[in-house]
Design a protein around this motif. Structure first.
Motif, mmCIF file in Angstrom:
data_model
loop_
_atom_site.group_PDB
_atom_site.id
_atom_site.type_symbol
_atom_site.label_atom_id
_atom_site.label_comp_id
_atom_site.label_asym_id
_atom_site.label_seq_id
_atom_site.Cartn_x
_atom_site.Cartn_y
_atom_site.Cartn_z
ATOM 1 N N GLN A 78 0.831 -1.204 0.000
ATOM 2 C CA GLN A 78 0.000 0.000 0.000
ATOM 3 C C GLN A 78 0.864 1.252 0.000
ATOM 4 N N LEU A 79 1.917 1.253 0.813
ATOM 5 C CA LEU A 79 2.805 2.404 0.850
ATOM 6 C C LEU A 79 3.536 2.580 -0.481
ATOM 7 N N ASN A 80 3.970 1.482 -1.056
ATOM 8 C CA ASN A 80 4.670 1.566 -2.337
ATOM 9 C C ASN A 80 3.765 2.136 -3.427
ATOM 10 N N THR A 81 2.507 1.712 -3.430
ATOM 11 C CA THR A 81 1.576 2.175 -4.456
ATOM 12 C C THR A 81 1.142 3.613 -4.221
ATOM 13 N N ASN A 82 0.711 3.915 -2.996
ATOM 14 C CA ASN A 82 0.134 5.222 -2.710
ATOM 15 C C ASN A 82 1.172 6.325 -2.525
ATOM 16 N N VAL A 83 2.343 5.967 -2.047
ATOM 17 C CA VAL A 83 3.351 6.993 -1.779
ATOM 18 C C VAL A 83 4.482 6.960 -2.807
ATOM 19 N N ARG A 84 5.189 5.832 -2.866
ATOM 20 C CA ARG A 84 6.355 5.781 -3.745
ATOM 21 C C ARG A 84 5.980 5.942 -5.219
ATOM 22 N N ASP A 85 5.103 5.068 -5.711
ATOM 23 C CA ASP A 85 4.784 5.063 -7.138
ATOM 24 C C ASP A 85 4.099 6.357 -7.577
ATOM 25 N N ASN A 86 3.148 6.841 -6.765
ATOM 26 C CA ASN A 86 2.450 8.067 -7.144
ATOM 27 C C ASN A 86 3.364 9.289 -7.086
ATOM 28 N N THR A 87 4.293 9.303 -6.155
ATOM 29 C CA THR A 87 5.252 10.401 -6.096
ATOM 30 C C THR A 87 6.143 10.408 -7.321
ATOM 31 N N LEU A 88 6.623 9.221 -7.700
ATOM 32 C CA LEU A 88 7.476 9.126 -8.878
ATOM 33 C C LEU A 88 6.711 9.462 -10.156
ATOM 34 N N ALA A 89 5.420 9.160 -10.191
ATOM 35 C CA ALA A 89 4.613 9.457 -11.381
ATOM 36 C C ALA A 89 4.421 10.959 -11.561
ATOM 37 N N GLY A 90 4.521 11.715 -10.467
ATOM 38 C CA GLY A 90 4.431 13.169 -10.564
ATOM 39 C C GLY A 90 3.027 13.724 -10.532
ATOM 40 N N GLY A 91 2.024 12.884 -10.394
ATOM 41 C CA GLY A 91 0.653 13.363 -10.355
ATOM 42 C C GLY A 91 -0.275 12.424 -11.084
ATOM 43 N N PRO A 92 -1.573 12.702 -11.030
ATOM 44 C CA PRO A 92 -2.546 11.810 -11.669
ATOM 45 C C PRO A 92 -2.418 11.785 -13.186
ATOM 46 N N ILE A 93 -2.650 10.624 -13.765
ATOM 47 C CA ILE A 93 -2.560 10.433 -15.207
ATOM 48 C C ILE A 93 -3.874 9.826 -15.699
ATOM 49 N N TYR A 94 -4.459 10.457 -16.712
ATOM 50 C CA TYR A 94 -5.726 9.975 -17.284
ATOM 51 C C TYR A 94 -5.597 9.889 -18.796
ATOM 52 N N ALA A 95 -6.340 8.998 -19.385
ATOM 53 C CA ALA A 95 -6.264 8.806 -20.836
ATOM 54 C C ALA A 95 -6.885 9.971 -21.585
ATOM 55 N N THR A 96 -7.954 10.545 -21.036
ATOM 56 C CA THR A 96 -8.661 11.639 -21.701
ATOM 57 C C THR A 96 -9.051 12.708 -20.683
ATOM 58 N N THR A 97 -9.429 13.865 -21.185
ATOM 59 C CA THR A 97 -9.905 14.923 -20.292
ATOM 60 C C THR A 97 -11.233 14.527 -19.660
ATOM 61 N N ALA A 98 -12.031 13.738 -20.382
ATOM 62 C CA ALA A 98 -13.301 13.278 -19.825
ATOM 63 C C ALA A 98 -13.066 12.366 -18.624
ATOM 64 N N ALA A 99 -12.059 11.501 -18.731
ATOM 65 C CA ALA A 99 -11.726 10.616 -17.614
ATOM 66 C C ALA A 99 -11.213 11.426 -16.427
ATOM 67 N N ARG A 100 -10.424 12.455 -16.703
ATOM 68 C CA ARG A 100 -9.946 13.341 -15.631
ATOM 69 C C ARG A 100 -11.108 14.020 -14.914
ATOM 70 N N ASP A 101 -12.033 14.572 -15.704
ATOM 71 C CA ASP A 101 -13.166 15.300 -15.124
ATOM 72 C C ASP A 101 -14.075 14.388 -14.310
ATOM 73 N N ALA A 102 -14.191 13.126 -14.747
ATOM 74 C CA ALA A 102 -15.028 12.172 -14.017
ATOM 75 C C ALA A 102 -14.382 11.780 -12.696
ATOM 76 N N ALA A 103 -13.037 11.727 -12.682
ATOM 77 C CA ALA A 103 -12.331 11.305 -11.477
ATOM 78 C C ALA A 103 -12.123 12.462 -10.496
ATOM 79 N N ILE A 104 -11.896 13.662 -11.041
ATOM 80 C CA ILE A 104 -11.644 14.834 -10.183
ATOM 81 C C ILE A 104 -12.849 15.762 -10.302
ATOM 82 N N THR A 105 -13.815 15.578 -9.443
ATOM 83 C CA THR A 105 -15.057 16.358 -9.534
ATOM 84 C C THR A 105 -14.980 17.700 -8.820
ATOM 85 N N SER A 106 -14.033 17.841 -7.906
ATOM 86 C CA SER A 106 -13.863 19.111 -7.185
ATOM 87 C C SER A 106 -12.387 19.503 -7.176
ATOM 88 N N PRO A 107 -11.867 19.933 -8.317
ATOM 89 C CA PRO A 107 -10.442 20.280 -8.385
ATOM 90 C C PRO A 107 -10.139 21.544 -7.580
#
Length: 203
Positions: free
Chosen positions: A19-48
């Motif tokens: 859990q720590l590797n996924t939520n902390v290490r991997d996401n930190t290295l990724a630099g932020g959320p990644i979505y295939a489309t803007t529609a997918a981003r908007d569906a996942a982040i409803t209150s930016p």
């Protein structure tokens, strides 16, 4: 390494290494959320929140929420070509585009252009090449340099100023009007070269 939507933990939860590797290490290295489309981003982040970022893998762009909407964050050094239009007074002048490039960083535009007239223009008409986007600057506000090469025999330099939507002109020192209409008073002919370098805020 992929980005994973963070888990929500409750008080007293014992986290595993996975859990720590996924939520902390991997996401930190990724630099932020990644979505295939803007529609997918908007569906996942409803209150930016202001400043929140998300990468769109389908179009390879970084986006950032500015408090009102998601906007594209252009990487520094990404130049885009454009074709500047040359005109005198209100008449377009046929010309060759020697160079036209700009880069946008947030609401700031840095642009350079050079055009060579291939026909004549209006007699003593203000010489006005176009810029890649409209500017939020007021009329007569200066934001760069402006140069006219008069068929290879003389050079006239001045400051670039906003004169109308999407167009700029040059203001020579001590002149009461724009270059072409006053100082120098001239008529664009085939072979004349007009160039500029400007930095301005978009509308």
């Amino acid at each position: 390494m992929a980005w994973t939507a963070p888990s929500t933990f409750v008080a007293g939860a014992i986290l595993t290494a996975a859990q720590l590797n996924t939520n902390v290490r991997d996401n930190t290295l990724a630099g932020g959320p990644i979505y295939a489309t803007t529609a997918a981003r908007d569906a996942a982040i409803t209150s930016p929140f202001v400043g929140q970022r998300a990468f769109i893998s389908g179009t390879l762009i970084n986006t950032q929420y500015n408090g009102t909407a998601w906007v594209e964050v252009a990487p520094i050094g990404t130049w885009t070509t454009f074709t500047p239009q040359l005109r005198t007074a209100s008449t377009n002048v046929p010309s060759t585009n020697n160079y036209g490039r700009y880069v946008q960083q947030g609401k700031m535009i840095t642009a350079q252009a050079k055009v060579t007239a291939t026909a004549g223009g209006t007699a003593n008409g203000a010489i006005k090449p176009s810029i890649p986007t409209a500017t939020s600057l007021n009329s007569d506000q200066t934001f760069g340099v402006f140069l006219i090469k008069d068929t290879g025999t003389a050079y006239y330099s001045g400051v670039a100023q906003s004169v109308e939507t999407g167009y700029i002109s040059g203001q020579a020192y001590g002149s009461a009007d724009t270059m072409g209409a006053n100082t120098p008073a001239m008529t664009i002919v085939s072979g004349d070269v007009v160039s500029y370098a400007v930095v301005y805020e978009i509308s």
